[in-house]
Design a protein around this motif. Structure first.
Motif, short mmCIF file in Angstrom:
data_model
loop_
_atom_site.label_atom_id
_atom_site.label_comp_id
_atom_site.label_asym_id
_atom_site.label_seq_id
_atom_site.Cartn_x
_atom_site.Cartn_y
_atom_site.Cartn_z
N ASP A 26 64.61 57.91 40.68
CA ASP A 26 64.34 58.26 42.06
C ASP A 26 62.85 58.03 42.30
O ASP A 26 62.06 58.06 41.37
CB ASP A 26 64.72 59.74 42.26
CG ASP A 26 64.17 60.31 43.54
OD1 ASP A 26 64.45 59.74 44.60
OD2 ASP A 26 63.45 61.33 43.49
N LYS A 27 62.48 57.75 43.55
CA LYS A 27 61.06 57.46 43.80
C LYS A 27 60.25 58.73 44.10
O LYS A 27 59.44 59.15 43.29
CB LYS A 27 60.91 56.46 44.96
CG LYS A 27 59.46 56.07 45.22
CD LYS A 27 59.34 55.02 46.30
CE LYS A 27 59.54 55.59 47.69
NZ LYS A 27 58.43 56.48 48.13
N THR A 28 60.52 59.31 45.27
CA THR A 28 59.69 60.42 45.73
C THR A 28 59.85 61.65 44.84
O THR A 28 60.94 62.17 44.70
CB THR A 28 60.05 60.80 47.18
OG1 THR A 28 60.27 59.60 47.90
CG2 THR A 28 58.95 61.60 47.82
N GLU A 32 59.93 71.06 60.98
CA GLU A 32 59.91 70.74 59.55
C GLU A 32 59.62 71.97 58.69
O GLU A 32 59.78 71.93 57.47
CB GLU A 32 58.85 69.67 59.25
CG GLU A 32 59.16 68.29 59.80
CD GLU A 32 60.17 67.53 58.94
OE1 GLU A 32 60.86 68.18 58.11
OE2 GLU A 32 60.29 66.31 59.11
N LEU A 59 58.11 65.50 52.31
CA LEU A 59 57.66 64.95 53.59
C LEU A 59 57.39 66.07 54.58
O LEU A 59 56.39 66.06 55.31
CB LEU A 59 58.76 64.06 54.19
CG LEU A 59 58.98 62.67 53.64
CD1 LEU A 59 60.24 62.08 54.25
CD2 LEU A 59 57.79 61.80 53.93
N ALA A 60 58.30 67.03 54.61
CA ALA A 60 58.20 68.12 55.57
C ALA A 60 56.96 68.96 55.29
O ALA A 60 56.21 69.31 56.19
CB ALA A 60 59.46 68.99 55.49
N GLY A 86 68.42 63.42 52.71
CA GLY A 86 68.21 61.97 52.68
C GLY A 86 68.10 61.35 54.05
O GLY A 86 68.15 60.13 54.19
N GLY A 117 66.80 63.53 57.44
CA GLY A 117 65.81 64.17 58.29
C GLY A 117 66.18 65.61 58.60
O GLY A 117 66.96 66.22 57.87
N VAL A 118 65.59 66.13 59.68
CA VAL A 118 65.90 67.51 60.08
C VAL A 118 66.16 67.55 61.59
O VAL A 118 65.70 66.69 62.34
CB VAL A 118 64.75 68.49 59.76
CG1 VAL A 118 64.49 68.57 58.28
CG2 VAL A 118 63.47 68.12 60.50
N GLY A 134 63.27 62.12 61.46
CA GLY A 134 63.81 61.50 60.26
C GLY A 134 63.68 60.01 60.32
O GLY A 134 62.91 59.46 61.11
N ARG A 135 64.49 59.36 59.47
CA ARG A 135 64.35 57.92 59.42
C ARG A 135 65.05 57.26 60.60
O ARG A 135 66.02 57.81 61.15
CB ARG A 135 64.84 57.36 58.11
CG ARG A 135 66.26 57.68 57.76
CD ARG A 135 66.45 57.17 56.36
NE ARG A 135 67.79 56.75 56.11
CZ ARG A 135 68.33 56.85 54.91
NH1 ARG A 135 67.66 57.36 53.93
NH2 ARG A 135 69.56 56.42 54.72
N THR A 152 55.58 55.43 54.48
CA THR A 152 56.86 56.00 54.88
C THR A 152 56.70 56.49 56.31
O THR A 152 55.88 57.37 56.56
CB THR A 152 57.24 57.17 53.96
OG1 THR A 152 57.33 56.69 52.63
CG2 THR A 152 58.56 57.79 54.39
N ASN A 198 69.07 65.47 47.27
CA ASN A 198 69.68 64.18 47.54
C ASN A 198 70.05 63.41 46.27
O ASN A 198 70.75 62.42 46.32
CB ASN A 198 68.74 63.33 48.41
CG ASN A 198 67.37 63.15 47.76
OD1 ASN A 198 66.91 64.00 46.99
ND2 ASN A 198 66.72 62.05 48.04
P1 ADP Z 1 63.86 59.88 48.05
O1 ADP Z 1 65.10 59.21 47.59
O2 ADP Z 1 62.69 58.93 48.01
O3 ADP Z 1 63.58 61.15 47.29
P2 ADP Z 1 65.12 61.14 50.41
O4 ADP Z 1 66.49 60.62 50.11
O5 ADP Z 1 64.86 62.57 50.20
O6 ADP Z 1 64.01 60.24 49.62
O7 ADP Z 1 64.77 60.79 51.92
C1 ADP Z 1 65.03 59.55 52.47
C2 ADP Z 1 64.40 59.39 53.82
O8 ADP Z 1 64.97 60.31 54.75
C3 ADP Z 1 62.92 59.66 53.85
O9 ADP Z 1 62.15 58.54 53.48
C4 ADP Z 1 62.71 60.07 55.30
O10 ADP Z 1 62.59 58.92 56.11
C5 ADP Z 1 63.98 60.78 55.65
N1 ADP Z 1 63.86 62.25 55.49
C6 ADP Z 1 64.42 63.04 54.55
N2 ADP Z 1 64.11 64.32 54.71
C7 ADP Z 1 63.28 64.37 55.77
C8 ADP Z 1 62.57 65.44 56.45
N3 ADP Z 1 62.64 66.72 56.07
N4 ADP Z 1 61.82 65.09 57.52
C9 ADP Z 1 61.73 63.82 57.93
N5 ADP Z 1 62.36 62.80 57.34
C10 ADP Z 1 63.12 63.05 56.29
#
Ligand code: ADP
Ligand code: MG
Length: 352
Positions: free
Chosen positions: A48-50, A82, A89-90, A116, A118-119, A131-132, A162, A254
């Motif tokens: 996983d990246k983040t 958030e 991110l939040a 994965g 947003g909120v 979110g995305r 991002t 996620n």
């Molecule tokens: P990763 O696989 O890198 O850990 P996530 O699957 O958690 O990333 O999130 C994927 C994408 O969903 C993020 O890059 C972001 O665009 C969006 N996202 C997830 N959670 C949030 C949040 N709480 N607020 C805003 N965007 C979010």
């Protein structure tokens, strides 16, 4: 005397005890002995990246408003929404809002985290979705690409950032751009994985641009970006169907499904409880180098068990016929029996 199976009985538990003991010294928590067997055969490591290869401590690099709502107001509403999320991110967005002089955030109601994606929340009567872009389009019918924000998102993502889109009452208000940094040890860890015969794969919910930037820095060739949590699970299954034995390293909610489905699930200690509960191994420090150590330790423990069994069994097989023929002095047999047990214990202790 010579048929005493003492050493055989000691072969497995002593190695397990020493191996798992050494593991806890290194901050590696092993769920059970079956983990050793899966570790031996893995040939692919999905990362996983983040929060896994990156620190997950993001910083806000840009905030841009594209709608009628002012930048300050948008940031305040977004931070309020958030506030309830545990996603890195939040946290970065909330910290940034505080740093820009926002003492108290408005309160959010009806908060929901979409893993994965947003909120969503209601803040001061406004419906917020953050979110995305693809999630806003598919889930909320908000076409980000048709607004000026679309181009901004594309530009920032091409640079490896991002970009998160803020929608207020169904219209795009602006974007927040965040940047993450690699953990200092990640590049070395990738080299170690290769040396252990594991092919690294990057798997992330983040956009292609950010994923490509990280993959290039680490020298990873196989990248899956913009993947939903269900998609992460599908990628693991796909790799398994292609004949690979797969380890997955993750930290987030996620990642939980993918961690559970992988042949070996490894959770980062700083991550969420869901990830740790779904995994076979937990690396307390969250350092990828320790993941490589964990794999080496597990493989060495299994090899020690097999070595112990081989020698303990071999001793009985070789010596019993000799004793049956009446050629063995009982004193020597006693010594040999004691020696075989001491050998097995000593061999296990080498794992330390
Ligand atoms: P990763 O696989 O890198 O850990 P996530 O699957 O958690 O990333 O999130 C994927 C994408 O969903 C993020 O890059 C972001 O665009 C969006 N996202 C997830 N959670 C949030 C949040 N709480 N607020 C805003 N965007 C979010
Ligand atoms: Mg993560």
């Amino acid at each position: 005397i010579i048929a005493c199976p003492c050493a055989l009985g000691l072969a497995t538990p002593t190695a397990l005890l020493v191996g798992t003991g050494r593991g806890s010294q290194l901050g590696i928590l092993i769920r059970g002995p079956q983990v050793l067997e899966s570790t031996r055969r893995i040939d692919t490591i999905v990362l996983d990246k983040t929060g896994t290869v990156t620190t997950g401590q993001l910083t806000v690099t840009a905030v841009e408003a594209v709608g009628p709502v002012s930048l300050e107001r948008m940031l305040a509403l977004a931070a309020a929404a958030e506030h309830g999320s545990e996603h890195p991110l939040a946290r970065a967005i909330v910290d940034h809002a505080r740093a820009t002089g926002l003492a108290s955030l408005p309160t959010a109601e009806e908060f929901r985290a979409h893993a994965g994606a947003g909120v969503t929340a209601v803040v001061e009567g406004h419906a917020l979705a953050i979110g995305r872009a693809s999630w806003l389009r598919d889930e909320w019918a908000i076409d980000v690409a048709a607004t000026p924000a679309g181009e901004l998102v594309a530009d920032h993502e091409a640079e490896g950032g991002t970009a998160v889109v803020v929608a207020i009452d169904g219209t795009v208000a602006g974007i927040v751009v965040l940047a993450d940094t690699l953990k200092p040890s990640s590049a070395l860890a990738i080299e170690r994985f290769r040396a252990l015969g594991l092919e690294p794969v990057l798997l992330t919910g983040d956009n292609e641009g950010a994923a490509a930037a990280v993959a290039a820095q680490l020298g990873i060739d196989e990248v899956y970006a913009a993947v939903t949590p269900a998609g992460k699970l599908a990628v693991i299954r796909e790799l398994q169907a292609a004949g690979h034995v797969v380890a997955m390293v993750g930290d987030g909610v996620n990642d939980a499904a993918a961690l559970a489905a992988a042949d070996l699930g490894i959770a980062m200690g700083g991550g969420t409880d869901a990830a740790m509960a779904a995994s076979d191994l937990t690396v307390v420090s969250g350092d990828l180098l320790v993941v490589a150590d964990a794999i080496r330790l597990a493989r060495r423990t299994l090899r020690t068990i097999i070595g112990n069994l081989f020698w303990a069994f071999g001793y009985n097989v070789a010596a019993i016929p000799v004793a049956m023929m009446g050629l063995l002095n009982p004193l020597l047999a006693g010594l040999a029996m004691a020696f075989s047990s001491v050998f097995v214990v000593t061999n296990s202790l080498r794992l330390r």
